[in-house]
Design an enzyme around this catalytic site. Structure first.
Site, PDB file in Angstrom:
ATOM      1  N   LYS A 107       0.793  -1.228  -0.043  1.00  0.00           N
ATOM      2  CA  LYS A 107      -0.118   0.069  -0.059  1.00  0.00           C
ATOM      3  C   LYS A 107       0.845   1.388  -0.102  1.00  0.00           C
ATOM      4  CE  LYS A 107      -3.721  -2.485   2.315  1.00  0.00           C
ATOM      5  NZ  LYS A 107      -4.896  -2.429   2.982  1.00  0.00           N
ATOM      6  N   HIS A 135      -8.774  -2.868  -6.176  1.00  0.00           N
ATOM      7  CA  HIS A 135      -8.832  -3.055  -4.530  1.00  0.00           C
ATOM      8  C   HIS A 135      -9.897  -2.353  -3.937  1.00  0.00           C
ATOM      9  CE1 HIS A 135      -7.447  -2.716  -0.347  1.00  0.00           C
ATOM     10  NE2 HIS A 135      -6.398  -3.918  -0.733  1.00  0.00           N
ATOM     11  N   GLY A 137      -7.639  -5.002   7.199  1.00  0.00           N
ATOM     12  CA  GLY A 137      -7.234  -4.107   8.265  1.00  0.00           C
ATOM     13  C   GLY A 137      -7.881  -4.184   9.368  1.00  0.00           C
TER      14      GLY A 137
END
Ligand code: PEP
Length: 251
Positions: free
Chosen positions: A10, A100, A176
């Site tokens: 990322k 994504h 996450g």
């Protein structure tokens, strides 16, 4: 089929930390060469760090591929700030992640647009990792299969095949959050994805389907035992070499 252990770095790190991370991964693979019997390794650093990471991999002969985290739907020209798939291929990328959920959310990317990007990336000779996955409320409403089927049907370009395309199932609520999907939910969704792909791809049985969403060394073993889980797309845990390699060791 070997598991694909794909790290999505990322928008994290500096040149120095990217070099430290890839060098620690290289050393870890050197010390555990049998990991490559069961796994293929891929890292997707931020675009600005791709070249130095690629150079570091070449310098040490580490068995790691690199990929971009996104690319333009256009081939070149007046598209300020964009990175083309030709540019990614030119610097040695083998893969590009597309669709994504963070790009779908932050940049309002639609599945049709992702399909355009994927078609362009395939022309450049890249392999595409197309991400799909439902939001938490869509699952609560029992719509997860419909949502994922629609994303799959609309995001895959006509040129997709098992040789050039990987699907990553990433339930958005698991990314996450430390809250991975259960193995039962992953089994049901991965089998559904494979069946849905059969509508479009003659070789759908051979396509890799990754699971992504809070994969860590301690849950990876159970996830990898699930039928139709052919690897993992890893965010947070891919930023620490021991965790990234720990996930591969769980295979
Ligand atoms: C991701 O961003 O693709 C991802 C799966 O992140 P995390 O592993 O941190 O949940």
């Amino acid at each position: 089929m070997k598991k694909l252990i794909a790290g999505n770095w990322k928008m994290n790190g500096t040149q120095a930390s990217a070099m430290d991370l890839i060098s620690a991964i290289g050393i870890g693979l050197d010390e555990n060469p049998s990991l490559t019997d069961t796994c293929d390794f891929l890292v997707c650093p931020p675009a600005l760090h791709l070249t130095i990471v690629k150079d570091a991999i070449e310098g040490t002969n580490a068995p790691v591929s690199i990929g971009g985290q996104d690319c333009s739907a256009n081939d070149n020209g007046a598209h300020t700030g964009d990175v083309s798939s030709d540019m990614l291929a030119d610097i040695g990328c083998e893969y590009v992640i597309l669709g994504h959920s963070e790009r779908r959310a932050d940049h309002e990317e639609t599945s049709a647009y992702i399909s355009e990007k994927a078609g362009r990336a395939l022309i450049s000779g890249l392999k595409v990792i197309i991400c799909v996955g439902e939001q938490e409320e869509e699952r609560e409403e029992g719509r997860e299969f419909d949502v994922v089927a629609k994303q799959l049907r609309e995001s895959l370009p006509n040129s997709a095949s098992a040789a050039n395309t990987v699907i990553a199932y990433e339930p958005v609520w698991a990314i996450g959050t430390g809250k991975a999907a259960t193995t039962d939910d992953v089994a049901a969704m991965h089998s559904f994805i494979r069946k849905t792909l059969q509508e479009k791809l003659a070789d759908a049985g051979d396509i890799r389907i990754l699971y992504g969403g809070s994969v860590k060394p301690d849950n990876a073993g159970d996830l990898f035992k699930v039928e139709n889980v052919d690897g993992a797309l890893i965010g947070g845990a891919s930023l620490k070499a021991d965790q990234y390699l720990g996930i591969a060791k769980a295979v």
